[in-house]
Design a protein around this motif. Sequence first.
Motif, mmCIF file in Angstrom:
data_model
loop_
_atom_site.group_PDB
_atom_site.id
_atom_site.type_symbol
_atom_site.label_atom_id
_atom_site.label_comp_id
_atom_site.label_asym_id
_atom_site.label_seq_id
_atom_site.Cartn_x
_atom_site.Cartn_y
_atom_site.Cartn_z
ATOM 1 N N MET A 255 -5.698 5.555 1.361
ATOM 2 C CA MET A 255 -4.371 4.515 1.488
ATOM 3 C C MET A 255 -3.485 4.962 2.778
ATOM 4 O O MET A 255 -2.901 3.884 3.475
ATOM 5 C CB MET A 255 -3.610 4.644 0.180
ATOM 6 C CG MET A 255 -4.172 4.255 -1.069
ATOM 7 S SD MET A 255 -4.930 2.525 -1.046
ATOM 8 C CE MET A 255 -6.545 2.814 -0.597
ATOM 9 N N GLN B 70 -7.122 -1.483 -4.218
ATOM 10 C CA GLN B 70 -6.195 -1.416 -3.544
ATOM 11 C C GLN B 70 -5.809 -2.934 -3.011
ATOM 12 O O GLN B 70 -4.846 -3.360 -2.686
ATOM 13 C CB GLN B 70 -6.438 -0.639 -2.272
ATOM 14 C CG GLN B 70 -7.494 -0.944 -1.261
ATOM 15 C CD GLN B 70 -7.244 -1.757 -0.321
ATOM 16 O OE1 GLN B 70 -5.790 -1.962 0.045
ATOM 17 N NE2 GLN B 70 -8.244 -2.572 0.387
ATOM 18 N N THR C 130 0.969 -1.101 0.004
ATOM 19 C CA THR C 130 -0.054 0.194 -0.094
ATOM 20 C C THR C 130 0.848 1.120 0.088
ATOM 21 O O THR C 130 0.620 2.133 -0.681
ATOM 22 C CB THR C 130 -0.821 -0.086 1.206
ATOM 23 O OG1 THR C 130 -1.744 -1.334 1.146
ATOM 24 C CG2 THR C 130 -2.114 0.987 1.207
#
Length: 584
Positions: A133, A537, A113
Motif C-alpha cells: 500500500m 485495495q 489508500t
Amino acid sequence: MITGSDFYHVMTAMVPLYVAMILAYGSVRWWKIFTPDQCSGINRFVALFAVPLLSFHFIASNDPYAMNFRFLAADTLQKLIVLAALFLWSTLTRRGSLDWTITLFSLSTLPNTLVMGIPLLKGMYGPFSGSLMVQIVVLQCIIWYTLMLFMFEYRAARILISEQFPDTAASIVSIHVDSDIVSLDGRQPLETEAEVRGDGKVHVTVRRSNASRSDIYRTGTTPRPSNLTNAEIYSLQSSRNPTPRGSSFNHADFYSVMGRGSNFGPADVYSRGPTPRPSNYDEESKPRFPHGQGGGGGAQYPAPNPGMFSPKSAGVGGANGNARRDLHMFVWSSSTSPVSDVFGNHEYGAAYRNNTDATKELRLAVSPGKVESHGENNREGHYNLERNELSFTNRENNNSGASQAAKAGDAGKPKPMPPTSVMTKLILIMVWRKLIRNPNTYSSLFGLTWSLVSFKWNVEMPAIIAKSISILSDAGLGMAMFSLGLFMALQPRMIACGNSTAAFAMAVRFLTGPAVMAAASIAVGVRGVLLHVAIVQAALPQGIVPFVFAKEYGVHPDILSTAVIFGMLIALPITLLYYILLGI
C-alpha cells in the motif's frame, strides 16, 4: 478459509478509525462541541502537519529496493486501461466529456489508500500488504495526482480561453500568467489582456482581476467576460505604440455589469489599458444610467439582491450543518492560505461561480465606432465616446434573433484553441505552481529520498528527528478520520448528488474499479494472495484528494462528496465481503 481470528484482526484494525470518525461527527452534529471555525483549525492541522508527516513516515520506512514491480505494474495498467477507455468514449461519442472523464477516472482508480488502505490490508493479509500500500501511495502522490492536476488545469485553461477568445484563440502564440496566480481553477476572478507585438503575433497576459471582493458581494452580481469576435486583437497600450488604439470588437460586446449602477464615465472604461475597471456603485439608489448615456434615456436595471452573497448563502452559517460547508482535506489549497477559507469566511471566486465556469470576469469592450484620443501620450485613456456607439445591454438578457441564431449555429462547432505547444507550456507552469505549494508533494519526495539513502547505506535517522516526526505522524490516522467525521457532520446531506447518481458512483467505485484491477492483475501475471490484495485495495472508499481537486475546479464536487461520505460508511462491509469471497 477466513477464520474468526482473521475477522477479529480486521475489526481491530478498522473499528478504532470509525470510532474517531463517529466522535467527530457527533461533536458537531449532536453535541455542538466544535464551531465551524474550530473545525477549520483542526482541518488545517491535519492538512499541514498530520497527514504529510504520516505520509513521510510510511514512505521513509518502506524499502524502495524491495518493491513489487509486478504489483505496481498491475496498478498502473488498471489506470491506463480506464484512461484509454474514457478517452475513446469522450472523443468518439457525443455524450463523452472531459468533466466526466476526470470524475470517472477518480471514482474507479483513486481509492483512499493512505488512511484506509494501510491499516485495513495489514489487518487482512499481514505486514507485507502494508508495504504494498505504501508503494501505491508513492505512485499516487507523485504520478497520478499530478496527472489529475494536469487534466484539471487543462480544462480550466480551455474554459478561460474559449470564453475570452472564442474566435481568435488559434492566433495566440504565447500566454503569460502573472506570478501571483497559482491556478486557473476560477476561485479568483482573472482577466486577460491581448496585444499584437512587433512580430505581428497575438500575445496574452493573464492577471488577477481589478474587481474587488467588496464590489462583487455588495452588488450580488457575477462579472462576465467579454468575447472578442474579430481576428484583430489589439492592446490599447501596444508595445510598439504607446498611443491607445481603437479596438475591433463587436458592438454587442460592450455590456454592463449585470445590473450595476453607472456612476462611470469614459475614463473608467479605459482607466487601465485594455482592462476596464468596475464602475462605482450607489447603494442608496436604484441603478440606472443617466439620461443621455447609452443611447436610451434613463434605462433602469433591477437592483441586486442584497442577500445573494450574504454569509449564509456563501456557505457560512451556524454549526448545525444547515448551511453547506466544504472541508478541503489532505491537500494544500490554491488560495493564499494553506487551506481555503471554508469555515467562517467567503471563498472568493468560488461562492458565486457555476459548476462549469472556471473564470467569471468583469470585461467591457468598445464597439467599432468612433474613438477619439485626447492626447497621444495620455495612458489613462480619457476618451470621448459617441453616445450611439455604446450598448449597455446585459449579455445574459440579450435575446435578439441574430444573437440566438449565431449561438445556435456555433453550438456544435469545436472552439478553436491555441497551438499545442502554447497550451502545454501554460498547463505545466500552472501544475508546477500548484505542486510546490502542496506539503504532500514535499513529504512524498523527501520520504522517498530518505528511504533510498537509508536502505542503500543502512543509515538511521537521528533519534531526535525520528521522534519529532513520529509524535505527530502517530496521530495522523486518527486525526485524518476525525477530520473526515467533521466534514460529514457539516454537510447538509450525505447523498448530495441524488440517489440514482450516487448509485452509479458507488457501482463505479466498488464494482468497476476492482473488476478492471482484477483483469489488469491477471494480465501481468499476479496470482494468489497478491491478487486478493490488489482487488481489495481497489475496493477501498473514494480518496480524499480527488474530492478536494473536484471542489476547487468545480467538476462534479457533489458526486465526489457523496463518494467520500457514503462510500466511507459502506466501505467496511463491502471490503469485508470481498475479503471473505476471495478467501473461500
